[in-house]
Motif scaffolding. Structure first.
Motif, short mmCIF file in Angstrom:
data_model
loop_
_atom_site.label_atom_id
_atom_site.label_comp_id
_atom_site.label_asym_id
_atom_site.label_seq_id
_atom_site.Cartn_x
_atom_site.Cartn_y
_atom_site.Cartn_z
N ILE A 12 26.03 -13.64 35.43
CA ILE A 12 25.73 -13.01 34.14
C ILE A 12 24.24 -12.70 34.05
O ILE A 12 23.83 -11.65 33.59
N PRO B 261 29.23 -18.20 37.53
CA PRO B 261 29.21 -17.30 36.37
C PRO B 261 27.84 -17.22 35.73
O PRO B 261 27.37 -16.15 35.39
N VAL B 262 27.18 -18.38 35.61
CA VAL B 262 25.90 -18.39 34.92
C VAL B 262 24.87 -17.52 35.65
O VAL B 262 24.06 -16.82 35.03
N LYS C 101 28.11 -8.95 37.50
CA LYS C 101 27.95 -9.39 36.13
C LYS C 101 29.31 -9.47 35.41
O LYS C 101 29.60 -10.43 34.69
N MET D 252 31.17 -12.69 33.94
CA MET D 252 31.59 -12.79 32.55
C MET D 252 33.06 -13.22 32.43
O MET D 252 33.37 -14.13 31.66
N ILE D 253 33.91 -12.58 33.22
CA ILE D 253 35.34 -12.93 33.04
C ILE D 253 35.62 -14.36 33.51
O ILE D 253 36.50 -15.02 32.97
N MET D 254 34.83 -14.82 34.49
CA MET D 254 35.01 -16.22 34.90
C MET D 254 34.45 -17.14 33.81
O MET D 254 35.00 -18.21 33.54
N ALA D 255 33.35 -16.71 33.18
CA ALA D 255 32.74 -17.53 32.12
C ALA D 255 33.69 -17.69 30.94
O ALA D 255 33.84 -18.78 30.39
#
Lengths: 412, 228
Positions: free
Chosen positions: A410, A406-407, A302, A306-309
């Protein structure tokens, strides 16, 4: 380090300590692995260095000069002439520390009860002392190294003394062929008994004054069978051999690696062993690190999503995992290196006595006191290997991390 | 001024053999300074729409144009960079980096953007004052309450001055008081700094404060009301 990198590094460093137990276990594994690899190599290297030093100090020196045919046949007649001039020329070489000449012949040593085949080395004790260390190897209560000026004195090894049942002041008759091919001999009184760490050498070699031997062999004046040279720095051997070859084009000039290729092979082999040892250890540790990092990636799905998002690119994600993976290895390696260095320094100074189990080593010239030896470059090489392992080990977890969407990460 | 323009947007999933149309032909325009809530029952396509707007998910067809850029034409690398500089995210579960302090979390995106320390310090001080968590700068997320963590997440999203903020169920894990506080803060930022907020939410308290409510059902906009 750029500010950006600094943040990524900070995250990686702190991530290591999120699960202290797991990280400590992997760091401990790396420490033990590096310690094991370095100390084993250090012991091997120490033994080989001991062998090389013993050999250079007592036997081969750095450079030797012979009549080419003497090397092939070892016959008394194949000698070098005008050695006084040669010695003088060689002494003037800036790289040369000391030089001596020897008369050498095979002979038979006999006492009343026993006899043995030997190599008789006719030496000038004063010059010889500057080249070889046999004079330092006189055993306790084993007499002296040609301190008496009397004729026909002999220094023999402890091994030979036992074999011949000889003691200080015992008489030993040595027979050999002279320069003209006639069988001759003389009686020598034992003046000194030595012991080196190479029992093979000890069994074979006896030392008498060159003046005594030359007379018995009917050698022409200013002649010798061997010239031995010690350099100020053994690393100059190759270059100095070439220079001396130009001074004595008629004779065979050889450096120690050529005289005793086994020494050279041993030195190269032990360096190679460091790589092999460390490679095997690091492959095993690499798998352990990969396994740990895969668990880490799974746990932080997760967070990574998040950090990739929010905009961390793939290269930075790779860097973050690489730093964490490599730091695990580097911390373990540094601890391992420090412990290994302390071990090597302590036992390198005081030695590890293996005489109970290591009698065979002595026969091969290794000695029975192991003194581990590692160079600074060995530690650096290991550190670089650990960093490379970290780089390789971080690839698989990074691929796993970068495959995440990422989606989805998360949402998980 | 148009910030986001959504044209004929479709997004389908093939989870099983049945095709699920999560977003089914949406056309929307978001203007600068909006405070909009996308609402609807579970499975209506709210989160999917938000993910497509945020470039986290690619549309099956149609386009999302942000400030003149059709994001469906961007490569994955360009998209990451675009998100970094243009879009702020607030997630339901806060998603702060647990090993960083509140301040470090908030300035994380600015660091990725290579902003100077002085610029970061000034912005974070300003934001922490605005969201009311001064004095918590050096505390790690596990020692902050849910409401405080979400406020840090809002600060992180706002720190880089994005064109808009996408907030997916930001109040779902918060109690009433924290929700009210957070909404006050976001509404104030919206009004004072003209920051565009787009929420996906079930939460009536969010809906009540939104200036515009977009109702989704089966992936379609069934109602679009400007309330205030």
């Amino acid at each position: 380090m750029k500010q950006n990198d600094h943040t990524i590094f900070k995250i990686s460093w702190r991530n290591i300590w999120r699960n202290r137990l797991r990280s400590s276990i992997i760091i401990l594994a790396v420490t033990i692995g590096i310690f094991g690899g370095l100390v084993s190599t250090g012991i091997m290297k120490g033994m080989v260095m001991g062998l090389i030093n013993n050999s250079l100090e007592n036997q081969t020196s750095h450079i030797q000069i012979h009549n080419k045919q003497f090397v092939e046949n070892n016959e008394v007649g194949f000698l070098m002439n005008k050695t006084d001039k040669l010695l003088s020329k060689i002494s003037k070489e800036p790289a040369v520390k000391s030089v001596c000449e020897r008369t050498k012949t095979f002979g038979m040593a006999s006492t009343a009860s026993k006899s043995a085949g030997i190599m008789v080395n006719g030496i000038d004790p004063v010059r010889e002392k500057t080249v070889t260390g046999i004079w330092k190897k006189i055993v306790k209560g084993g007499g002296t190294y040609f301190e008496s000026n009397k004729r026909n004195r002999i220094v023999i090894s402890e091994k030979l003394a036992k074999k011949l049942k000889a003691r200080i002041k015992s008489k030993i008759v040595i027979t050999f062929q002279d320069y003209d091919g006639n069988l001759t001999g003389a009686s020598f009184k034992v003046e000194g008994i030595y012991r080196t760490q190479n029992s093979m050498f000890d069994k074979q070699n006896v030392f008498v004054r060159k003046t005594d031997l030359d007379k018995l062999l009917n050698m022409p004046s200013h002649s010798a069978h061997e010239i031995a040279i010690v350099l100020k720095n053994y690393k100059q051997t190759g270059a100095e051999v070439e220079r001396i070859k130009r001074l004595t084009p008629d004779y065979l000039v050889q450096g120690w690696p050529e005289i005793d290729p086994y020494l050279q092979v041993s030195a190269s082999m032990v360096d190679f062993m460091l790589y092999i040892f460390m490679l095997i250890i690091l492959i095993a540790l690499g798998f352990a690190i990969v396994n740990t990092m895969l668990m880490v990636i799974l746990e932080r799905t997760k967070e990574l999503g998040m950090i990739m998002a929010i905009g961390m690119n793939k290269f930075k994600v790779f860097k973050m995992i690489f730093y964490e993976t490599t730091l695990l290895g580097i911390i373990g390696a540094l601890v391992g290196i420090v412990i290994s260095a302390a071990f090597t320094l302590y036992f390198g100074r005081y030695g590890i006595d293996i005489s109970i189990v290591g009698k065979g080593f002595e026969a091969m010239g290794y000695g029975t006191v192991m003194k581990p030896y590692l160079e600074l470059t060995d530690y650096f090489q290991v550190l670089i290997m650990v960093i490379i392992t970290g780089l390789i080990a971080s690839v698989f977890p990074t691929i796993r991390a970068l495959k995440m969407k990422p989606v989805e990460a998360i949402r998980d | 001024m148009k910030v986001i323009e959504i044209k004929d947007l479709y997004k389908s999933y093939h989870d099983t053999e049945v095709e699920v149309k999560a977003v089914n032909g949406i056309n929307l325009i978001f203007e600068e300074g909006e405070f909009s809530a996308i609402v609807g029952p579970s499975g209506s396509g709210k989160t999917t729409l938000l993910n497509v707007i945020g470039g986290l998910d690619a549309p099956s067809s149609g386009s999302v144009i942000i400030d003149g850029t059709d994001i469906s034409t961007l490569s994955s690398r360009q998209m990451i960079d675009f998100r970094l500089h243009n879009i702020g995210f607030v997630f339901q579960a806060y998603n702060l980096i647990p090993v960083l302090t509140a301040k470090e979390n908030a300035e994380f995106i600015m660091q990725l953007q290579k902003k100077s320390r002085a610029e970061r310090d000034a912005r974070i001080a300003e934001l922490f004052a605005a969201i009311g968590i001064q004095g918590k700068e050096n505390i790690r997320p596990n020692r902050l309450s849910g409401g405080q963590q979400q406020r840090v997440a809002v600060a992180r999203a706002l720190a880089s001055k994005p064109k808009f903020i996408l907030a997916d169920e930001p109040t779902a894990n918060l109690d009433s008081k924290s929700t009210a506080n957070l909404l006050d803060i976001m509404r104030k930022l919206n009004e004072d700094e003209n920051i565009t907020f787009i929420f996906s939410t079930h939460d009536q308290r969010v809906i009540d404060r939104a200036k515009r409510v977009i109702l989704l059902d089966d992936g379609k906009v069934t109602k679009d009301t400007k309330t205030k």
